[in-house]
Motif scaffolding. Sequence first.
Motif, PDB file in Angstrom:
ATOM      1  N   GLY A  29      -1.852 -12.625 -43.470  1.00 51.66           N
ATOM      2  CA  GLY A  29      -2.564 -11.348 -43.570  1.00 51.66           C
ATOM      3  C   GLY A  29      -3.057 -10.869 -42.217  1.00 51.66           C
ATOM      4  N   LEU A  30      -3.635 -11.784 -41.441  1.00 55.09           N
ATOM      5  CA  LEU A  30      -4.108 -11.404 -40.104  1.00 55.09           C
ATOM      6  C   LEU A  30      -2.944 -11.020 -39.198  1.00 55.09           C
ATOM      7  CD1 LEU A  30      -6.921 -14.011 -39.405  1.00 55.09           C
ATOM      8  CD2 LEU A  30      -7.179 -11.562 -39.741  1.00 55.09           C
ATOM      9  N   SER A  31      -1.829 -11.721 -39.312  1.00 55.05           N
ATOM     10  CA  SER A  31      -0.659 -11.375 -38.507  1.00 55.05           C
ATOM     11  C   SER A  31      -0.144  -9.989 -38.863  1.00 55.05           C
ATOM     12  CB  SER A  31       0.448 -12.403 -38.704  1.00 55.05           C
ATOM     13  OG  SER A  31       0.028 -13.663 -38.279  1.00 55.05           O
ATOM     14  N   ALA A  32      -0.093  -9.696 -40.153  1.00 54.43           N
ATOM     15  CA  ALA A  32       0.364  -8.372 -40.583  1.00 54.43           C
ATOM     16  C   ALA A  32      -0.589  -7.284 -40.098  1.00 54.43           C
ATOM     17  CB  ALA A  32       0.481  -8.330 -42.103  1.00 54.43           C
ATOM     18  N   LEU A  36       0.356  -4.222 -37.597  1.00 52.64           N
ATOM     19  CA  LEU A  36       0.070  -2.841 -37.981  1.00 52.64           C
ATOM     20  C   LEU A  36      -0.789  -2.158 -36.922  1.00 52.64           C
ATOM     21  CD1 LEU A  36       0.291  -0.640 -40.170  1.00 52.64           C
ATOM     22  CD2 LEU A  36      -1.819  -1.562 -41.126  1.00 52.64           C
ATOM     23  N   LEU A  37      -1.804  -2.863 -36.439  1.00 47.94           N
ATOM     24  CA  LEU A  37      -2.653  -2.314 -35.385  1.00 47.94           C
ATOM     25  C   LEU A  37      -1.846  -2.041 -34.125  1.00 47.94           C
ATOM     26  CD1 LEU A  37      -5.509  -1.571 -34.451  1.00 47.94           C
ATOM     27  CD2 LEU A  37      -5.775  -3.941 -33.728  1.00 47.94           C
ATOM     28  N   PHE A  38      -0.934  -2.936 -33.780  1.00 43.42           N
ATOM     29  CA  PHE A  38      -0.078  -2.745 -32.617  1.00 43.42           C
ATOM     30  C   PHE A  38       0.771  -1.490 -32.780  1.00 43.42           C
ATOM     31  CE2 PHE A  38       4.029  -3.539 -30.519  1.00 43.42           C
ATOM     32  CZ  PHE A  38       3.592  -3.617 -29.204  1.00 43.42           C
ATOM     33  N   ALA A  39       1.362  -1.309 -33.966  1.00 41.20           N
ATOM     34  CA  ALA A  39       2.197  -0.129 -34.209  1.00 41.20           C
ATOM     35  C   ALA A  39       1.373   1.151 -34.125  1.00 41.20           C
ATOM     36  CB  ALA A  39       2.870  -0.248 -35.570  1.00 41.20           C
ATOM     37  N   VAL A  40       0.159   1.121 -34.690  1.00 41.75           N
ATOM     38  CA  VAL A  40      -0.708   2.302 -34.636  1.00 41.75           C
ATOM     39  C   VAL A  40      -1.093   2.624 -33.197  1.00 41.75           C
ATOM     40  CG1 VAL A  40      -3.014   3.145 -35.257  1.00 41.75           C
ATOM     41  CG2 VAL A  40      -1.565   2.086 -36.981  1.00 41.75           C
ATOM     42  N   LEU A  41      -1.411   1.591 -32.421  1.00 43.01           N
ATOM     43  CA  LEU A  41      -1.774   1.829 -31.024  1.00 43.01           C
ATOM     44  C   LEU A  41      -0.590   2.355 -30.211  1.00 43.01           C
ATOM     45  CD1 LEU A  41      -4.131  -1.168 -30.294  1.00 43.01           C
ATOM     46  CD2 LEU A  41      -4.743   1.234 -30.466  1.00 43.01           C
ATOM     47  N   MET A  42       0.597   1.886 -30.510  1.00 41.91           N
ATOM     48  CA  MET A  42       1.779   2.400 -29.804  1.00 41.91           C
ATOM     49  C   MET A  42       2.000   3.875 -30.140  1.00 41.91           C
ATOM     50  SD  MET A  42       2.788   0.124 -27.803  1.00 41.91           S
ATOM     51  CE  MET A  42       4.315   0.852 -27.278  1.00 41.91           C
ATOM     52  N   GLN A  43       1.807   4.239 -31.402  1.00 39.52           N
ATOM     53  CA  GLN A  43       1.937   5.643 -31.775  1.00 39.52           C
ATOM     54  C   GLN A  43       0.842   6.481 -31.125  1.00 39.52           C
ATOM     55  OE1 GLN A  43       4.372   7.199 -33.431  1.00 39.52           O
ATOM     56  NE2 GLN A  43       5.430   5.232 -33.419  1.00 39.52           N
ATOM     57  N   PHE A  80      -9.167  -3.245 -26.847  1.00 36.42           N
ATOM     58  CA  PHE A  80     -10.182  -4.262 -26.559  1.00 36.42           C
ATOM     59  C   PHE A  80     -11.194  -4.352 -27.701  1.00 36.42           C
ATOM     60  CE2 PHE A  80     -14.274  -5.534 -24.747  1.00 36.42           C
ATOM     61  CZ  PHE A  80     -13.936  -6.773 -24.264  1.00 36.42           C
ATOM     62  N   ALA A  81     -11.632  -3.196 -28.204  1.00 39.45           N
ATOM     63  CA  ALA A  81     -12.602  -3.195 -29.298  1.00 39.45           C
ATOM     64  C   ALA A  81     -12.014  -3.851 -30.550  1.00 39.45           C
ATOM     65  CB  ALA A  81     -13.048  -1.772 -29.604  1.00 39.45           C
ATOM     66  N   ALA A  82     -10.749  -3.564 -30.842  1.00 38.75           N
ATOM     67  CA  ALA A  82     -10.112  -4.174 -32.006  1.00 38.75           C
ATOM     68  C   ALA A  82      -9.999  -5.686 -31.833  1.00 38.75           C
ATOM     69  CB  ALA A  82      -8.730  -3.557 -32.224  1.00 38.75           C
TER      70      ALA A  82
END
Length: 117
Positions: A29-32, A36-43, A80-82
């Motif tokens: 769950g944490l990996s997913a 997801l956070l990585f994809a959102v930040l890239m967008q 950083f905050a995330a």
Amino acid sequence: MYNTARRVALVKQRVRENTRRRQRCGIYGLSAACMLLFAVLMQAADALIAPGQAAAWGSFGTMLLREDAGGYVLVAVVSFAAAVVITALCFRLRIREKQKKGAANKHARHEKEEKSQ
């Protein structure tokens, strides 16, 4: 038929398996969530950062000297905050699991003392 010691050993084995399974699900769950956070930040980086080339090729630090570098700074601060929030949640989860394990050990010791008396 199993004797009491064998039954207790089997129950402990099942408890360990269930704990491992629960931990594995938490890790997945944490990996997913991280992906997801990585994809959102890239967008967000694509949407916020204006297109253009930096004056110095290959030096990412010089990009921050440009006028329109606000997007880079924003993405860095949000990342950083995330990371801080995820780290704090993991520490709290670890502390809670240690407390539960300590309570279970204390309960088991108390039962042993009662049986020995």
